[in-house]
Design an enzyme around this catalytic site. Sequence first.
Site, PDB file in Angstrom:
ATOM      1  N   ASN A 122     -19.357   3.078  10.100  1.00 55.52           N
ATOM      2  CA  ASN A 122     -19.016   1.662  10.228  1.00 55.52           C
ATOM      3  C   ASN A 122     -19.391   1.141  11.607  1.00 55.52           C
ATOM      4  O   ASN A 122     -19.931   0.034  11.747  1.00 55.52           O
ATOM      5  CB  ASN A 122     -17.525   1.454   9.970  1.00 55.52           C
ATOM      6  CG  ASN A 122     -17.130   1.736   8.526  1.00 55.52           C
ATOM      7  OD1 ASN A 122     -17.973   1.804   7.646  1.00 55.52           O
ATOM      8  ND2 ASN A 122     -15.843   1.908   8.298  1.00 55.52           N
TER       9      ASN A 122
ATOM     10  N   LEU B 159     -17.551  -3.214   1.527  1.00 54.55           N
ATOM     11  CA  LEU B 159     -18.518  -2.255   0.981  1.00 54.55           C
ATOM     12  C   LEU B 159     -18.426  -2.145  -0.536  1.00 54.55           C
ATOM     13  O   LEU B 159     -19.039  -1.269  -1.146  1.00 54.55           O
ATOM     14  CB  LEU B 159     -18.294  -0.868   1.607  1.00 54.55           C
ATOM     15  CG  LEU B 159     -18.305  -0.814   3.132  1.00 54.55           C
ATOM     16  CD1 LEU B 159     -18.128   0.618   3.619  1.00 54.55           C
ATOM     17  CD2 LEU B 159     -19.592  -1.411   3.687  1.00 54.55           C
TER      18      LEU B 159
ATOM     19  N   TYR C 257       0.836  -1.193   0.000  1.00 56.10           N
ATOM     20  CA  TYR C 257       0.000   0.000   0.000  1.00 56.10           C
ATOM     21  C   TYR C 257       0.879   1.253   0.000  1.00 56.10           C
ATOM     22  O   TYR C 257       1.469   1.628   1.014  1.00 56.10           O
ATOM     23  CB  TYR C 257      -0.924   0.025   1.220  1.00 56.10           C
ATOM     24  CG  TYR C 257      -1.891  -1.133   1.325  1.00 56.10           C
ATOM     25  CD1 TYR C 257      -2.147  -1.990   0.261  1.00 56.10           C
ATOM     26  CD2 TYR C 257      -2.583  -1.361   2.514  1.00 56.10           C
ATOM     27  CE1 TYR C 257      -3.026  -3.042   0.375  1.00 56.10           C
ATOM     28  CE2 TYR C 257      -3.486  -2.411   2.631  1.00 56.10           C
ATOM     29  CZ  TYR C 257      -3.696  -3.255   1.556  1.00 56.10           C
ATOM     30  OH  TYR C 257      -4.581  -4.307   1.664  1.00 56.10           O
TER      31      TYR C 257
END
Length: 283
Positions: free
Chosen positions: A251, A194, A55
């Site tokens: 969330n 999601l 990442y």
Amino acid sequence: MLMKTVTLRNGVTVPALGMGTWNVGDSAARRTDEIESLRRGLEAGLRVIDTAEMYGNGRSETLVGEAIADVRDDVYLVSKVLPSNASYDGVRKACRRSLKHLGTDWLDLYLLHWRGGTPLEETIRAFEDLREEGLIGGWGVSNFDIDDMEEVESLSGSCLANQVLYNLEHRGTEFDLLEHDREEGTVTMAYSPLGQGGELLDHPALKEVASRHETSLGPADAAQIALAWVLRRPNVMAIPKAGSPKHVAGNLASLEIGLTAADLKTLDNAFPPPKRKVSLAMI
């Protein structure tokens, strides 16, 4: 709010809702918000933070390290090694590099990001040696299907988790993999619960179900329904991206939602469960 939990085979119990950091750390303009999001989540009890060396080539790990610097002991910290670094020496070097980015002495969980050309036996040997040295608390895999998991299990009984793509749009793992991992004692970590790009959250079925529920924040929204749907399963942990304090609050509110049989039927009609084996989806 009752926090759902999962228990790993090493006896460690963690919240079933964590925080993902894909693309976190890539924008200087969002940095303050992203750090604040992680801090807010930790304060609310979302102890699991998932990152990876891939990442942003370490930028995500560096931001996570900054966010948790003074609360490291309260965090269940997960990172992942690329398959290109999955050799015995490569894993050991990559782990130390990730630890440096994160500003910590240990990872709670270290995953092989996906399977490459290195024999699994070699990668697992490196994981086990890192665990013996105290640099990781345990290890697991990511994007592994049934055949891959069976090979892992033939080599070791210590795999803690399998991180896979799982959401309403990608239900293939329900045919066999989720139950296989549960029976073997391996926790499923659901990434992108999601969906990607917002298309899933625009679906009318999700909006219909959301209209039937309230949370402490007000009327439920599609994202909260999608997350509650993933979290309904035992042995599954969800790690949605923690990109802003607002998203983290939303969330958390998903934990207040109990989907009814009618809700699940509406979602099954819109997103049919698999009737046969399908290839493992990954992004």
